[in-house]
Design a protein around this motif. Structure first.
Motif, PDB file in Angstrom:
ATOM      1  N   ASP A 342       0.832  -1.215   0.000  1.00 11.41           N
ATOM      2  CA  ASP A 342       0.000   0.000   0.000  1.00 11.41           C
ATOM      3  C   ASP A 342       0.863   1.261   0.000  1.00 11.41           C
ATOM      4  O   ASP A 342       0.619   2.201  -0.756  1.00 11.41           O
ATOM      5  CB  ASP A 342      -0.894   0.029   1.250  1.00 11.41           C
ATOM      6  N   TYR A 343       1.867   1.281   0.883  1.00  8.04           N
ATOM      7  CA  TYR A 343       2.696   2.489   0.995  1.00  8.04           C
ATOM      8  C   TYR A 343       3.473   2.743  -0.287  1.00  8.04           C
ATOM      9  O   TYR A 343       3.640   3.894  -0.702  1.00  8.04           O
ATOM     10  CB  TYR A 343       3.642   2.398   2.199  1.00  8.04           C
ATOM     11  N   ALA A 344       3.957   1.666  -0.925  1.00  9.10           N
ATOM     12  CA  ALA A 344       4.699   1.846  -2.184  1.00  9.10           C
ATOM     13  C   ALA A 344       3.817   2.580  -3.194  1.00  9.10           C
ATOM     14  O   ALA A 344       4.267   3.496  -3.891  1.00  9.10           O
ATOM     15  CB  ALA A 344       5.133   0.497  -2.732  1.00  9.10           C
ATOM     16  N   LEU A 345       2.555   2.186  -3.252  1.00 13.01           N
ATOM     17  CA  LEU A 345       1.658   2.777  -4.245  1.00 13.01           C
ATOM     18  C   LEU A 345       1.195   4.165  -3.817  1.00 13.01           C
ATOM     19  O   LEU A 345       1.156   5.097  -4.625  1.00 13.01           O
ATOM     20  CB  LEU A 345       0.473   1.831  -4.471  1.00 13.01           C
ATOM     21  N   GLN A 346       0.866   4.310  -2.541  1.00 10.77           N
ATOM     22  CA  GLN A 346       0.317   5.591  -2.070  1.00 10.77           C
ATOM     23  C   GLN A 346       1.409   6.659  -1.952  1.00 10.77           C
ATOM     24  O   GLN A 346       1.226   7.798  -2.372  1.00 10.77           O
ATOM     25  CB  GLN A 346      -0.378   5.383  -0.728  1.00 10.77           C
ATOM     26  N   GLU A 347       2.551   6.295  -1.372  1.00 11.40           N
ATOM     27  CA  GLU A 347       3.639   7.273  -1.244  1.00 11.40           C
ATOM     28  C   GLU A 347       4.262   7.553  -2.611  1.00 11.40           C
ATOM     29  O   GLU A 347       4.708   8.669  -2.884  1.00 11.40           O
ATOM     30  CB  GLU A 347       4.705   6.744  -0.280  1.00 11.40           C
ATOM     31  N   GLY A 348       4.263   6.515  -3.454  1.00 12.61           N
ATOM     32  CA  GLY A 348       4.852   6.679  -4.786  1.00 12.61           C
ATOM     33  C   GLY A 348       4.104   7.668  -5.669  1.00 12.61           C
ATOM     34  O   GLY A 348       4.623   8.115  -6.696  1.00 12.61           O
ATOM     35  N   MET A 349       2.862   8.019  -5.293  1.00 12.96           N
ATOM     36  CA  MET A 349       2.102   9.026  -6.054  1.00 12.96           C
ATOM     37  C   MET A 349       2.670  10.428  -5.869  1.00 12.96           C
ATOM     38  O   MET A 349       2.269  11.359  -6.561  1.00 12.96           O
ATOM     39  CB  MET A 349       0.642   9.053  -5.562  1.00 12.96           C
ATOM     40  N   GLY A 350       3.555  10.573  -4.871  1.00 14.72           N
ATOM     41  CA  GLY A 350       4.062  11.905  -4.511  1.00 14.72           C
ATOM     42  C   GLY A 350       3.361  12.374  -3.259  1.00 14.72           C
ATOM     43  O   GLY A 350       2.373  11.780  -2.825  1.00 14.72           O
ATOM     44  N   PRO A 351       3.861  13.456  -2.646  1.00 18.32           N
ATOM     45  CA  PRO A 351       3.312  13.890  -1.349  1.00 18.32           C
ATOM     46  C   PRO A 351       1.816  14.193  -1.403  1.00 18.32           C
ATOM     47  O   PRO A 351       1.079  13.861  -0.487  1.00 18.32           O
ATOM     48  CB  PRO A 351       4.100  15.156  -1.016  1.00 18.32           C
ATOM     49  N   ILE A 352       1.373  14.845  -2.489  1.00 16.92           N
ATOM     50  CA  ILE A 352      -0.063  15.096  -2.675  1.00 16.92           C
ATOM     51  C   ILE A 352      -0.408  14.711  -4.109  1.00 16.92           C
ATOM     52  O   ILE A 352       0.085  15.304  -5.068  1.00 16.92           O
ATOM     53  CB  ILE A 352      -0.434  16.573  -2.417  1.00 16.92           C
ATOM     54  N   CYS A 353      -1.237  13.692  -4.247  1.00 13.76           N
ATOM     55  CA  CYS A 353      -1.604  13.162  -5.564  1.00 13.76           C
ATOM     56  C   CYS A 353      -2.311  14.242  -6.394  1.00 13.76           C
ATOM     57  O   CYS A 353      -3.173  14.959  -5.886  1.00 13.76           O
ATOM     58  CB  CYS A 353      -2.535  11.965  -5.345  1.00 13.76           C
ATOM     59  N   ASP A 354      -1.951  14.324  -7.666  1.00  8.70           N
ATOM     60  CA  ASP A 354      -2.619  15.255  -8.578  1.00  8.70           C
ATOM     61  C   ASP A 354      -3.860  14.572  -9.153  1.00  8.70           C
ATOM     62  O   ASP A 354      -3.797  13.849 -10.144  1.00  8.70           O
ATOM     63  CB  ASP A 354      -1.663  15.670  -9.696  1.00  8.70           C
ATOM     64  N   ARG A 355      -4.996  14.788  -8.513  1.00  7.20           N
ATOM     65  CA  ARG A 355      -6.221  14.092  -8.909  1.00  7.20           C
ATOM     66  C   ARG A 355      -6.884  14.704 -10.142  1.00  7.20           C
ATOM     67  O   ARG A 355      -7.913  14.195 -10.587  1.00  7.20           O
ATOM     68  CB  ARG A 355      -7.196  14.041  -7.727  1.00  7.20           C
ATOM     69  N   THR A 356      -6.302  15.778 -10.678  1.00 11.53           N
ATOM     70  CA  THR A 356      -6.882  16.332 -11.911  1.00 11.53           C
ATOM     71  C   THR A 356      -6.548  15.435 -13.105  1.00 11.53           C
ATOM     72  O   THR A 356      -7.117  15.593 -14.170  1.00 11.53           O
ATOM     73  CB  THR A 356      -6.346  17.755 -12.213  1.00 11.53           C
ATOM     74  N   LYS A 357      -5.622  14.519 -12.916  1.00 14.18           N
ATOM     75  CA  LYS A 357      -5.167  13.700 -14.053  1.00 14.18           C
ATOM     76  C   LYS A 357      -5.696  12.268 -14.017  1.00 14.18           C
ATOM     77  O   LYS A 357      -5.227  11.418 -14.758  1.00 14.18           O
ATOM     78  CB  LYS A 357      -3.635  13.690 -14.073  1.00 14.18           C
ATOM     79  N   GLU A 358      -6.647  11.984 -13.131  1.00  9.54           N
ATOM     80  CA  GLU A 358      -7.134  10.606 -12.986  1.00  9.54           C
ATOM     81  C   GLU A 358      -8.218  10.261 -14.004  1.00  9.54           C
ATOM     82  O   GLU A 358      -8.820  11.137 -14.610  1.00  9.54           O
ATOM     83  CB  GLU A 358      -7.817  10.440 -11.626  1.00  9.54           C
ATOM     84  N   HIS A 359      -8.520   8.962 -14.074  1.00  6.24           N
ATOM     85  CA  HIS A 359      -9.656   8.461 -14.867  1.00  6.24           C
ATOM     86  C   HIS A 359     -10.361   7.408 -14.013  1.00  6.24           C
ATOM     87  O   HIS A 359      -9.893   6.280 -13.920  1.00  6.24           O
ATOM     88  CB  HIS A 359      -9.171   7.844 -16.178  1.00  6.24           C
TER      89      HIS A 359
END
Ligand code: FES
Ligand SMILES: [Fe+2]
Length: 423
Positions: A342-359
């Motif tokens: 979980d941490y690899a995926l969640q932390e790997g998004m960067g400190p604050i995920c850019d949710r404007t680019k999701e689908h």
């Protein structure tokens, strides 16, 4: 996806921010009770919602949580003396009780009234369920104290732990409410088509909003075993409870245990994750061996931590010790430890995920509902209204559950009696 403005609104947690003000309306986990094991013991440093604080257990066992810096000339209270029902700053000896009142000011004349005018900022705090809780909101809006089934379970029937996460809280919370990823990120047997999560990687989700947040039911078709149904709860602002799927695996009989997490923002870019597991049967106390096995499987046993911290040895700096050969043959991630994945995926998004680019797809229904509820709650708080989940009456008896359900039965009949708290 979110608009940039919405992403900002949900992820910033400092004083005066919309999400920060929302979090401040609830009692929040400040620390494990075990971090302050004894009266008059060493204080601990805390950083919560972007504020630096110091916590101490006073002579009578009560908890004080105060500004990290002395109101005299801002010396660090962490080095203070915890004695006789107060924390004494060691720069000039000013002493404060758990309410923040200055009770001694030895650097001023004995007849001076100055000490009656000075306070250190202090927040209400108390201990229950193995956790120290803090309320950081407006005093006149202090809500009733939290009351979850896992808090009422005896300490002998509970596992509580805490992990540092190097990312914004919402990445953790969204991961915790996303049942779909467990078929992939937590797939421990790549080649085994019979493994429960391999049998259906596209669960159907039904989300039911409620006074405390929502519950959702995920249904997987597991062939000859019928349906595998899992009920989750999202309790606002940042708690998840789920049926203990792992109890169904590895050939073991189902154990009477449930799980959950709370995500407490340290600041915008860091989070403490509280991990709860609780047995709901008198006959199934949680032994130290069972607790260790459970924590180790999640990658957060004592030996997985950098000593003296809540940080994990497997982290972004060493790519979570990913094993690419294991990834090819055994698991999706090649990373060992459920929460490490979980941490690899969640932390790997960067400190604050850019949710404007999701689908987002249909399996993201619960994520979408979470964001709607949080945005709605920030509006409610801004309008002077109470957000959902403030009243413990709304959630005190809810509990999650999971099990196989025959294809011709309805899960709600099958789970009857299991969705009400037993403690
Ligand atoms: S700075 Fe704390 S007593 Fe002076
Ligand atoms: Fe996960």
């Amino acid at each position: 996806m979110l608009k940039a403005e919405e992403n900002e609104r949900l992820t910033r947690v400092g004083p005066g921010t919309p999400a920060g003000e929302l979090f401040r309306r609830y009692w929040q986990p400040a620390a494990l009770a075990s971090e302050l094991p004894e009266a008059d013991g060493a204080p601990i440093r805390l950083r919560l919602l972007g504020e630096d604080l110091v916590a101490f257990r006073a002579t009578d066992g009560s908890i004080g949580i105060v500004d990290a810096f002395c109101p005299h000339r801002r010396a660090p209270m962490f080095f203070g003396c915890n004695e006789e029902c107060g924390l004494r700053c060691v720069y000039h000896g000013w002493k404060f009780d758990t309410s923040g009142a200055c009770v001694d000011m030895p650097s001023e004349p004995a007849d001076s009234l100055f000490k009656t005018k000075v306070r250190i900022a202090a927040y209400p705090a108390f201990e229950a369920g193995g956790v120290i809780w803090i309320y950081m909101g407006p005093p006149e809006l202090e809500p009733p104290k939290p009351d979850y089934e896992w808090m009422r379970a005896p300490a002998t029937h509970r596992i509580l732990s805490k992990t540092f996460e190097d990312a914004n809280y919402l990445q953790g919370l969204e991961g915790g409410l996303d049942t779909s990823h467990s078929s992939f990120a937590h797939n421990e047997r790549l080649g085994d088509r019979n493994w429960i999560r391999n049998r259906d990687g596209a669960p159907r989700l039904d989300v039911h909003k409620s006074e405390y947040g929502y519950s959702y039911v995920s249904t997987r078709d597991v062939g000859e075993d019928g349906l595998y149904v899992r009920v989750y709860h999202y309790v606002m602002p940042a708690q998840q409870m789920r049926g203990s799927v792992t109890s169904l695996m590895g050939g073991r009989a189902k154990t009477p245990k449930l799980d959950g997490h709370m995500w407490m923002p340290i600041d915008d870019e860091h989070t403490y994750v509280y991990n709860m597991a609780w047995s709901y049967s008198d006959d199934f106390p949680i032994t130290p061996e069972y607790a260790h096995e459970w924590e180790a499987m999640n990658g957060r046993a004592e030996e997985d931590h950098i000593p003296g911290t809540f940080k994990l040895k497997k982290n972004l700096a060493n790519d979570y010790q990913i094993d690419r050969a294991r990834q090819k043959t055994q698991t999706f991630t090649g990373i060992v430890g459920i929460n490490t994945q979980d941490y690899a995926l969640q932390e790997g998004m960067g400190p604050i995920c850019d949710r404007t680019k999701e689908h987002l797809g249909t399996s993201d229904k619960a994520i979408i509902a979470t964001r709607q509820l949080l945005l709605e709650a920030t509006d409610a708080v801004a309008a002077g209204e109470a957000p959902r989940g403030i009243d413990p009456g709304a959630y005190r008896n809810v509990r999650p559950y999971d099990d196989y359900v025959p294809r011709d039965a309805h899960w709600s009949d099958h789970f009857k009696g299991e969705l009400l708290a037993k403690w």
